[in-house]
Design an enzyme around this catalytic site. Structure first.
Site, PDB file in Angstrom:
ATOM      1  N   PRO A 269       0.824  -1.219   0.000  1.00  0.00           N
ATOM      2  CA  PRO A 269       0.000   0.000   0.000  1.00  0.00           C
ATOM      3  C   PRO A 269       0.854   1.264   0.000  1.00  0.00           C
ATOM      4  O   PRO A 269       1.908   1.311   0.628  1.00  0.00           O
ATOM      5  CB  PRO A 269      -0.765  -0.111   1.327  1.00  0.00           C
ATOM      6  N   ARG A 271      -0.860   4.916  -1.141  1.00  0.00           N
ATOM      7  CA  ARG A 271      -1.862   5.955  -0.893  1.00  0.00           C
ATOM      8  C   ARG A 271      -2.615   5.776   0.424  1.00  0.00           C
ATOM      9  O   ARG A 271      -2.823   6.737   1.165  1.00  0.00           O
ATOM     10  CB  ARG A 271      -2.865   5.942  -2.044  1.00  0.00           C
ATOM     11  N   CYS A 338       1.286  29.043 -16.036  1.00  0.00           N
ATOM     12  CA  CYS A 338       0.769  29.438 -17.348  1.00  0.00           C
ATOM     13  C   CYS A 338       0.319  28.223 -18.132  1.00  0.00           C
ATOM     14  O   CYS A 338       0.973  27.793 -19.085  1.00  0.00           O
ATOM     15  CB  CYS A 338       1.817  30.223 -18.100  1.00  0.00           C
ATOM     16  N   GLU A 339      -0.774  27.658 -17.701  1.00  0.00           N
ATOM     17  CA  GLU A 339      -1.367  26.510 -18.369  1.00  0.00           C
ATOM     18  C   GLU A 339      -2.794  26.362 -17.843  1.00  0.00           C
ATOM     19  O   GLU A 339      -3.016  26.450 -16.638  1.00  0.00           O
ATOM     20  CB  GLU A 339      -0.539  25.262 -18.061  1.00  0.00           C
TER      21      GLU A 339
END
Ligand SMILES: *Cc1c(COP(=O)(O)O)cnc(C)c1O
Length: 404
Positions: A269, A271, A338-339
């Site tokens: 595991p 997460r 900037c996206e």
């Protein structure tokens, strides 16, 4: 982590004070939550006492890894770098498993020389390389075969790993062929069958299907594996509407499975151990009104936390100071990058937000800092861990000069 008098606290520390002292953004972990998660995970499965190897790729901060090691877990690594890191932290080789589709010859050799517990093999070519190394070293190597069971984990496609179209593992017939070929090998001992079908799995069904798929191979091959490695993938509750894994039921099925097949179990595991242990503290730079919506421009960007941009992940965002106001207008929480994909969350309603307010993006402990980058030439955020009243800095801020 909770509110006290409308102020957000991480253990006994007021989160706002951390921003005052260290600036923002900050990854901030709770020691207590981490230790509790480890205890809970081990407890769920205690009836069959599995070997639990923490997936280092989900978070490889040294201080976090030390806590995990000190609480009894092993390590699951997917690269040479992670293997070396795990060894340097002091994980015992006998508690390290190594997966990955592209292990190079020298990386396999290193792992073999270190006598790690298990190399999970993902192709026949890889196995041939291991046999070569074993012959040279006159050693018999324990390995696992990673099965691709062609099961859909019902998670985001980019983190699904157990379908035929995914690059991972070996299919049934390859496994049967390899078992036959290496049955009397002097250099290879196949001691484990491994599966890891994906990440952020929130239903029991895919795991049940995995057990069925493994049972099929066991009965076809009549081969006795000492270990079955069921991988990781256990999902966490990012949003209240998420489905939740039923651990007790899962534990019962795996217990029955391990008794029936007389094998020990390994888990990997990531997460579920670290995911909800951290928040990303951030400050509102600007509030921009656009027709019928508000853009809340925060100082954390997709370079700091890429999961929303990359996986469409929805992380809750909460104010560090709660008030009773309600703004019934669409809010778009976005970063400064900037996206256009640099956006974190859309909400219908939110309390009134002012420029300079502080927020926390929740559940960022897994695949957060490890996926951060210097995109837009921004320094990575620092990491802190809170233990009751104590605040410890567990990674240094990159100086802008250094990265320039
Ligand atoms: C990523 C990975 C894990 C951990 O997955 P989580 O969803 O974080 O539990 C376990 N095993 C392997 C082989 C992995 O690649």
């Amino acid at each position: 982590m909770n509110y006290k008098n409308n102020n957000f606290y991480i253990e006994k520390v007021k989160a706002e004070n951390l921003i005052k002292k260290y600036g923002s953004p900050i990854y901030c972990y709770s020691n207590r939550r981490l230790v509790e998660n480890i205890k809970n995970f081990t407890n769920y499965f205690k009836s069959f006492d599995p070997l639990v190897c923490f997936s280092v790729k989900s978070n490889y901060n040294s201080s976090i890894l030390k806590i995990i090691k000190n609480n009894g877990l092993g390590a699951d690594v997917v690269s040479d770098g992670e293997l070396k890191k795990a060894l340097s932290i002091g994980f015992k080789p006998s508690k390290i498993v190594y997966s990955g589709v592209g292990k190079k010859f020298h990386e396999l050799k290193f792992a073999i020389k270190k006598n790690i517990f298990l190399i999970n093999v993902e192709s026949e070519s890889e196995l041939n390389n291991i046999e070569k190394i074993a012959k040279n070293l006159k050693k018999k190597i324990d390995i696992g075969l990673r099965l691709n069971p062609n099961i859909d984990a019902k998670t985001n496609s980019k983190i699904s790993t157990g379908r035929t179209q995914d690059k991972f593992g070996l299919n049934d017939s390859d496994i049967l062929k390899i078992l036959k070929k290496f049955l009397h090998s002097r250099y290879i001992h196949i001691k484990c069958l491994s599966v890891h079908i994906g990440s952020q799995i929130t239903q029991n069904k895919p795991y049940e299907k995995v057990l069925t798929a493994i049972n099929k191979i066991l009965s076809k091959s009549k081969y006795q594996f000492d270990y079955i490695d069921l991988g990781g993938g256990m999902g966490i509750n990012y949003n209240k509407d998420n489905k939740k894994l039923n651990y007790l039921k899962l534990s019962k099925s795996i217990y029955d499975f391990s008794k029936k097949n007389n094998c020990k179990i390994i888990f990997e595991p990531g997460r579920s151990i670290v995911g909800d242990t951290a928040v990303l503290l951030t400050k509102v730079i600007y509030v921009k009104n656009n027709q019928n919506k508000k853009f809340i421009i925060i100082d954390a960007g997709m370079n700091d936390l890429i999961r929303p941009a990359l996986y469409n992940a929805k992380h809750d965002i909460i104010p560090l100071k709660k008030n009773l106001s309600k703004n019934s207008i669409s809010h778009d929480f976005v970063g400064p990058i900037c996206e256009t994909s640099d956006r974190f969350l859309k909400t219908k309603k939110y309390q009134k937000i002012n420029e300079g307010d502080n927020l926390a993006i929740k559940d960022v402990g897994a695949y957060g800092i490890v996926l951060s980058s210097n995109y837009n030439l921004r320094p990575r955020p620092i990491e802190l861990i809170i233990d009751n009243l104590k605040v410890k800095k567990i990674s240094a801020k990159q100086s802008l000069n250094d990265i320039i």
